[in-house]
Design a protein around this motif. Structure first.
Motif, mmCIF file in Angstrom:
data_model
loop_
_atom_site.group_PDB
_atom_site.id
_atom_site.type_symbol
_atom_site.label_atom_id
_atom_site.label_comp_id
_atom_site.label_asym_id
_atom_site.label_seq_id
_atom_site.Cartn_x
_atom_site.Cartn_y
_atom_site.Cartn_z
ATOM 1 N N PHE B 1 1.179 -0.994 0.248
ATOM 2 C CA PHE B 1 0.412 -0.089 -0.094
ATOM 3 C C PHE B 1 0.530 1.461 0.018
ATOM 4 N N ALA B 2 0.467 2.553 -0.230
ATOM 5 C CA ALA B 2 1.063 3.728 0.044
ATOM 6 C C ALA B 2 1.409 3.524 1.440
ATOM 7 N N GLY B 3 2.330 4.934 1.507
ATOM 8 C CA GLY B 3 2.551 4.859 2.865
ATOM 9 C C GLY B 3 2.174 5.627 3.861
ATOM 10 N N GLY B 4 2.621 5.016 5.380
ATOM 11 C CA GLY B 4 1.478 5.726 5.725
ATOM 12 C C GLY B 4 -0.224 5.558 5.795
ATOM 13 N N VAL B 5 -0.675 4.198 5.704
ATOM 14 C CA VAL B 5 -1.378 3.362 5.134
ATOM 15 C C VAL B 5 -1.104 1.604 6.195
ATOM 16 N N GLU B 6 -1.853 1.617 6.596
ATOM 17 C CA GLU B 6 -2.170 0.476 7.414
ATOM 18 C C GLU B 6 -3.430 -0.497 8.041
ATOM 19 N N SER B 7 -2.965 -1.796 7.478
ATOM 20 C CA SER B 7 -4.475 -2.119 8.088
ATOM 21 C C SER B 7 -4.517 -2.658 9.891
ATOM 22 N N LEU B 8 -5.781 -2.848 9.900
ATOM 23 C CA LEU B 8 -6.327 -2.577 11.919
ATOM 24 C C LEU B 8 -6.179 -3.793 12.118
ATOM 25 N N ASP B 9 -5.973 -4.306 13.441
ATOM 26 C CA ASP B 9 -6.021 -5.717 13.447
ATOM 27 C C ASP B 9 -7.189 -5.938 14.487
ATOM 28 N N TYR B 10 -8.573 -6.289 14.194
ATOM 29 C CA TYR B 10 -9.642 -6.092 15.017
ATOM 30 C C TYR B 10 -9.746 -7.033 15.402
ATOM 31 N N GLU B 11 -9.230 -8.613 14.587
ATOM 32 C CA GLU B 11 -9.273 -9.362 15.380
ATOM 33 C C GLU B 11 -8.422 -9.792 16.971
ATOM 34 N N VAL B 12 -9.930 -10.161 17.182
ATOM 35 C CA VAL B 12 -8.798 -10.957 19.632
ATOM 36 C C VAL B 12 -8.205 -11.297 19.304
ATOM 37 N N ILE B 13 -7.129 -11.282 19.402
ATOM 38 C CA ILE B 13 -5.506 -12.588 19.981
ATOM 39 C C ILE B 13 -5.642 -12.654 21.112
ATOM 40 N N GLU B 14 -6.218 -13.973 21.333
ATOM 41 C CA GLU B 14 -7.033 -15.039 22.779
ATOM 42 C C GLU B 14 -4.902 -15.246 23.277
ATOM 43 N N ASN B 15 -3.475 -14.424 23.329
ATOM 44 C CA ASN B 15 -2.610 -14.915 23.925
ATOM 45 C C ASN B 15 -2.710 -14.815 24.991
ATOM 46 N N TYR B 16 -1.810 -15.670 26.023
ATOM 47 C CA TYR B 16 -2.209 -15.581 27.401
ATOM 48 C C TYR B 16 -2.509 -14.479 27.903
ATOM 49 N N ALA B 17 -2.194 -13.413 26.903
ATOM 50 C CA ALA B 17 -2.065 -12.115 28.975
ATOM 51 C C ALA B 17 -3.373 -11.939 28.367
ATOM 52 N N TYR B 18 -4.372 -12.133 26.956
ATOM 53 C CA TYR B 18 -5.574 -11.737 27.391
ATOM 54 C C TYR B 18 -6.480 -12.566 27.986
ATOM 55 N N ARG B 19 -5.973 -13.570 28.359
ATOM 56 C CA ARG B 19 -6.995 -15.097 28.825
ATOM 57 C C ARG B 19 -7.097 -14.876 30.124
ATOM 58 N N GLU B 20 -5.641 -14.078 31.113
ATOM 59 C CA GLU B 20 -5.068 -14.054 31.789
ATOM 60 C C GLU B 20 -6.188 -13.126 31.960
ATOM 61 N N GLU B 21 -6.142 -12.274 31.633
ATOM 62 C CA GLU B 21 -6.516 -10.756 31.555
ATOM 63 C C GLU B 21 -8.494 -10.871 32.122
ATOM 64 N N GLN B 22 -8.742 -12.231 31.140
ATOM 65 C CA GLN B 22 -10.139 -12.358 31.323
ATOM 66 C C GLN B 22 -10.781 -13.174 32.496
ATOM 67 N N ALA B 23 -9.720 -13.920 33.054
ATOM 68 C CA ALA B 23 -9.839 -15.143 33.511
ATOM 69 C C ALA B 23 -9.654 -14.307 35.099
ATOM 70 N N GLN B 24 -8.772 -12.793 34.942
ATOM 71 C CA GLN B 24 -9.355 -12.077 35.952
ATOM 72 C C GLN B 24 -10.159 -11.098 36.674
ATOM 73 N N ARG B 25 -11.125 -11.281 35.610
ATOM 74 C CA ARG B 25 -11.586 -9.965 35.591
ATOM 75 C C ARG B 25 -13.017 -10.431 36.434
ATOM 76 N N SER B 26 -13.907 -9.505 37.254
ATOM 77 C CA SER B 26 -14.494 -9.390 38.711
ATOM 78 C C SER B 26 -15.764 -9.544 38.009
ATOM 79 N N LYS B 27 -16.838 -9.562 38.674
ATOM 80 C CA LYS B 27 -18.353 -9.586 37.973
ATOM 81 C C LYS B 27 -18.841 -8.657 37.661
ATOM 82 N N PHE B 28 -17.989 -7.459 38.446
ATOM 83 C CA PHE B 28 -18.514 -6.037 37.940
ATOM 84 C C PHE B 28 -17.896 -5.750 36.540
ATOM 85 N N TRP B 29 -17.281 -6.354 36.004
ATOM 86 C CA TRP B 29 -16.663 -5.951 34.719
ATOM 87 C C TRP B 29 -17.502 -5.881 34.364
ATOM 88 N N VAL B 30 -18.603 -6.613 33.534
ATOM 89 C CA VAL B 30 -19.467 -6.434 32.449
ATOM 90 C C VAL B 30 -20.253 -5.653 32.502
#
Ligand SMILES: Nc1ncnc2c1ncn2[C@@H]1O[C@H](COP(=O)(O)OP(=O)(O)OP(=O)(O)O)[C@@H](O)[C@H]1O
Ligand SMILES: Nc1ncnc2c1ncn2[C@@H]1O[C@H](COP(=O)(O)OP(=O)(O)OP(=O)(O)O)[C@@H](O)[C@H]1O
Ligand SMILES: [Mg+2]
Ligand SMILES: [Mg+2]
Lengths: 664, 664
Positions: B1-30
């Motif tokens: 692509f032309a300079g300065g244009v880049e794709s966005l990451d709309y995908e959820v990256i389910e790596n360790y950090a993400y899964r840990e944060e999900q697990a640690q969420r309190s029930k008030f999070w939602v």
């Protein structure tokens, strides 16, 4: 799922037959296809518009006759007049019940939950047949003309969808109307687009609200949406608007019989309150809360009643329906004798009529009509919930308005405006529509200035309602066993993997070349609708080569032309003996069953090579993808089957945006 | 692509950090998250509403001062007055050009193509920064106040998007405004939803058209849409409407200086023609055709001019911009001296003013303004095309209307109505919007009765325009190197397989535990943004275990905390040293580059285990899936990478609708 409900195949099955047809297409095919699509949109608009006019005129004329007859007789005897009136209504309602129970059972109820299910990917048996269309039209004439506490709007949406689907098949297959050259909308995918147009047309016709129709189809009904479809849906709605307008002009000349104004709802309150002060926001918010509460209660009560009625019906047969419809006669008796509901609403919304109603009579009416609407709901007649909802809402809205007039004496308050807000709040609290409802309300009242107020009320009533239960259509869909997939995955799915979802499965698959007897026994041994097909690769390793649908297998078994003697693949150069239309599922949704297949002993020993007929590239997901992601894939692409596969051994290539930017 | 244009990451990256944060969420999070989402929608609405009011008041006041000053001086000397007027305008325009070129280059132009690109999945460098926001606001005050042939509507959409994005980050990171507790909208996915709200808010503020705003965001801007987002977008628009209304009420008391009416476009033509005869449909269709032709021509001319200007600019530097902006002064000089454009349009739309304009002056105006609009387009100032489009369209619409009045003498024809239809036709022919444009036109004219006519005109003008070229925003996006993905796959893709799309690729992948020096050399050797990670399974076979992003690798290389001595996997029980926010891409889009990484010789010899950081389940497709299907997957889920993999050896499980109907 419950009986009679089956998933739709929105996926393009790229088998030999499909690819050959693609290759053989002349260069005129695309323009022809586009032209036909637009022609169909036009026809759907015209058809739905005409159906709406027909229903409205019939209802208005029946009311007119009823009125005239009763009025003439009442001069002589009060009692006989009353009696004739009742008999007239009962006759209409019974004819409606008769049509629906004996002729078109799928025409009962509002039809919107079923259409919503259809566009979500599940087909309820018989909802889009020609007989359903006829039953819906005549049934709703009977039930609305007979004065039940229900409207003709929901049925019109269903009518529009039926017309669209029948056009898409080139007419009803059963009544031999289908013509070959228009049958190019044969896949469930194309039919889905047509049905979406039909839905929007129905709303546009019911409320004379073309933009509202588009938004309704978009917000409430469809689960997938592409912006180029919007344009076509919009066109259909515009056609409906023009057709209805022309017919109404024509009726102005008095050619349409009694009550010839056509009976389309248009409550012009443009003479009413244009401005509002900030003090008024509080009572308006209260209307929103009331709407949310009463709406949620309505959903809950109708749920219980329908459940109760279902078990009761089970025991006593049809009698209950008659009982219920008789019961509803109180509606007219107790309240507005000779008025159609449209006129009643017009009065409730009317501006400049302070204290036209007493608070007491409004409360009585509210309680009675609410109960009647709850009881009527789910009887065996075509029934819409819009008009009853508007009646209920505008009644308590007007009550609040009267209170405001009393309380804030100096304000320029119009009770009609409050009635309108009440109507919006009840519909919002029960159906949980937002943008589309807002636009419909604006279009039927022809007053843009009230938009922010309607928005406010809807925000509140929907939030309050959502706190208690789901929307009316979702509740009803659940009751009827229509498994709708919500647009968001459930929270638990985030912590599950795809493998977890199919943990206890023993996958039933077929080899590429199968013996007929094996296929039959597989089909008999389970009820699955899709089977992976496995082959051996060059080095003897096993390879999944695709998915074959049960319905396609049944077609192949019945036609028998592909049976072969040798247990070896038939090679790529085989003569293609089928075209895609052979595999098209009949619109009646009840396709072939394994019990319809009758084969001789000899035929059972033959072989069938499945490779030319299978879907060579179903969507696949790796086994440890989270179920939430799988859900999104399934929901957003409208799939029916997803293969869960082991991690791949290597990556053949990576596709990014750049690779998809091909020039044509 | 032309300079300065880049794709966005709309995908959820389910790596360790993400899964840990999900697990640690309190029930008030939602609940907290939901509350915050709605709070942000509210703030976006308020912010955009205030920005719109600020811009409008500033423009109106500058016009007022300009008028007052010129008027005072002109009493003494005609020439000096004229001179002062020119100087005043030039000063405003130059200040706008100065702000944009030196301070916020991303604020140039309309901004809608960039936002459209953002919501389609590509990020243009710098479009959502704080400085862009400031530049946009002050730049459009300068350019519109200076009387150029452009509007403030497009810029308002961009403004709304900027406000939304900045709120989502909890303020601008650069100016140290960000606060930690609100930064939970860190993924591109959440930011996308906010930006959608911002877009709708911008339109709602520009036209005081809340429903139109929602539809604009839906039809024109976003590529993905979920019905629950609609509700939030709708709320934002409603808030904008209320804010703007309150401000206008406040201004009525005269506290807002010159021209204090606020300058929001509202052309109330409700006094005009309400009905139309069928004879009039022909001239209306002609307006549609003219709109399609002139609109397509506009798109083509602006394309050429922008191209030409770009090459010219390349040689001569900034001078061209000044030249162009000086050129545009003719606009005001030649036509409507002291009027703002809003007033000019009000005159053109006005009913009951037969023959107020002579045909000759209208034609002259049309030609001049059209040329000016084409020339102005793409200068270095924030520029909207709505108002110029309405000006052009209503001019020729009025011309046709005058002709109709002459020709069909007996009809009750209003020229103002024709002007309105002309405006709709030009916008339809140039921007190719449909439903949203229709609703916006209805909302700004406050006249629902014209809806079918506007629909008719739009249908024709869009069809005519589509025959020649693509819509204005698509053409502009292409010019700016923003690779938009259309909602439908190209026809050629049907006959290509996924493997064909990546035929010449040599896939660059990384082993699970890599040496730092190898990672660095891979990153230096190419510009790819994602790499498959390969591991050995228990039996020594190779297994693809996920995808790692270049940006994540750079974060890991810079932080260095995960480097390890042994070349073996670190095991599942590792201490997680990162949380997801470490990996968040800064909003400026220019993330880290490989050249920013400085490592010692020792560090280069260490190892890094990628398993905890990769996306373990990217979407995969079998290699012979048709590219059209891959395209649909990519487009509808908003992906950035898809792995093309060999056929699986067996199916672990099958997921159907039934498996996704979990109860919570
Ligand atoms: N070939 C198969 N082998 C093993 N299990 C299967 C197979 N096909 C489907 N299943 C499982 O059996 C259940 C029902 O499958 P079925 O094919 O009837 O789908 P469904 O969800 O009922 O939708 P529909 O029947 O409308 O297509 C599901 O849980 C599914 O996972
Ligand atoms: N790991 C890889 N190995 C081989 N080829 C790749 C790899 N990653 C990407 N490619 C190819 O290189 C080209 C550019 O890839 P790149 O990652 O820059 O994606 P893009 O389409 O430019 O989008 P963006 O850079 O915005 O994410 C594409 O054609 C893609 O197929
Ligand atoms: Mg099943
Ligand atoms: Mg790239």
């Amino acid at each position: 799922f419950a009986g009679g409900v089956e998933s739709l195949d929105y996926e393009v099955i790229e088998n030999y037959a499909y690819r050959e047809e693609q290759a053989q297409r002349s260069k005129f095919w695309v323009p022809y296809y586009v032209m036909l699509k637009w022609l169909f949109s036009l026809l759907i608009g015209v058809g739905t518009g005409l159906a709406a006019i027909f229903i409205n005129l019939a209802v208005e004329n029946f009311s007119g006759w009823k009125y005239a007859a009763t009025f003439a007789i009442i001069q002589h005897s009060y009692f006989v007049g009353f009696f004739v009136y009742i008999v007239f209504n009962l006759a209409l309602v019974f004819s409606s019940v008769y049509i629906v129970t004996n002729f078109a059972p799928a025409a009962a109820g509002s039809g919107i939950p079923e259409i919503k299910g259809y566009l979500n990917g599940v087909d309820t048996h018989g909802i889009l047949l020609f007989r359903t269309l006829v039953g819906k039209i005549f049934g709703s004439i009977g039930s609305v003309g007979g004065g039940l506490a229900l409207g003709k709007e929901g049925p019109l949406v269903h009518t529009g969808a039926c017309i669209a689907s029948l056009l898409g098949q080139g007419g009803s297959a059963k009544y031999h109307l289908s013509s070959r050259w228009v049958r190019i909308f044969e896949s469930d995918r194309d039919r889905r687009d047509l049905v979406t147009c039909g839905c929007a047309a129905g709303v546009a016709a019911a409320f004379r609200a073309p933009v509202g129709g588009v938004l309704f189809a978009l917000e409430e009904v469809t689960s997938w949406w592409r912006s180029h479809l919007m344009w076509r849906v919009f066109f259909t709605s515009a056609v409906v608007a023009v057709v209805v307008r022309s017919a109404m002009n024509w009726c102005k000349s008095g050619k349409c019989g009694h009550f010839g104004s056509g009976g389309f709802i248009i409550w012009d309150i443009s003479g009413g309150q244009e401005d509002y002060s900030y003090q008024e926001l509080l009572p308006m918010a209260i209307i929103g809360v009331i709407g949310g509460l009463l709406g949620a209660l309505f959903n809950q009560l109708t749920l219980y009643i329908t459940k109760w009625r279902r078990t009761y019906l089970h025991k006593k047969g049809k009698r209950v329906k008659f009982y219920c419809s008789k019961d509803n006669e109180y509606n007219d008796l107790a309240t507005i004798f000779f008025n159609t509901q449209d006129d009643a609403i017009r009065n409730l919304f009317s501006a400049k009529t302070f204290h036209e109603y007493s608070a007491q009579s409004l409360i009585t009416f509210l309680v009675m009509f609410y109960s009647l609407a709850v009881v009527t709901f789910g009887t065996a007649v075509p029934a819409g919930q819009f008009v009853p909802g508007i009646m209920i809402g505008s009644t308590y809205g007007r009550l609040v308005g009267m209170f405001v007039v009393k309380f804030y004496k100096k304000l320029n308050v119009e009770e009609g405006t409050y009635a309108l807000l009440g109507a919006a709040s009840f519909l919002g609290g029960s159906m949980r529509m937002t943008v589309s409802l807002c636009v419909i309300m604006v279009e039927i009242t022809n007053n843009l200035k009230l938009l922010p107020l309607i928005m406010l009320v809807l925000l509140i009533s929907k939030a309050v309602g959502d706190f208690f239960n789901e929307g009316l259509y979702e509740v009803q869909a659940q009751l009827r066993g229509i498994p709708l997939l919500d647009s968001r995955p459930k929270q638990v799915m985030r912590n599950m993997s795809a493998k977890d979802a199919c943990k206890n499965q023993k996958v039933v698959s077929l080899p590429r070349v199968s013996r007929i007897v094996d296929i039959i026994s597989v089909l008999r041994s389970n009820k699955h609708n899709g089977f992976p097909v496995v082959d051996r690769g060059q080095n003897g390793e096993s390879l999944v080569i695709g998915l074959i649908l049960r319905s396609h297998l049944l077609v192949l078994l019945q036609s028998k032309v592909d049976f072969q003697n040798s247990p070896f693949p038939c090679g790529p150069g085989i003569l293609n003996r089928h075209n895609t239309s052979d595999f098209v599922k009949p619109a009646s949704s009840k396709g072939k069953s394994i019990d319809d297949i009758h084969l001789t002993e000899d035929e059972l020993g033959l072989y069938l090579d499945l490779a030319p007929f299978l879907n060579p590239s179903p969507y696949i997901v790796p086994e440890d993808m989270s179920l939430a992601k799988v859900y999104n894939l399934f929901r957003q692409l409208g799939l029916r089957h997803i293969f869960v596969v082991p991690r791949p051994s290597h990556v053949v290539g990576l596709i990014t945006r750049q690779d998809l930017l091909l020039e044509e």
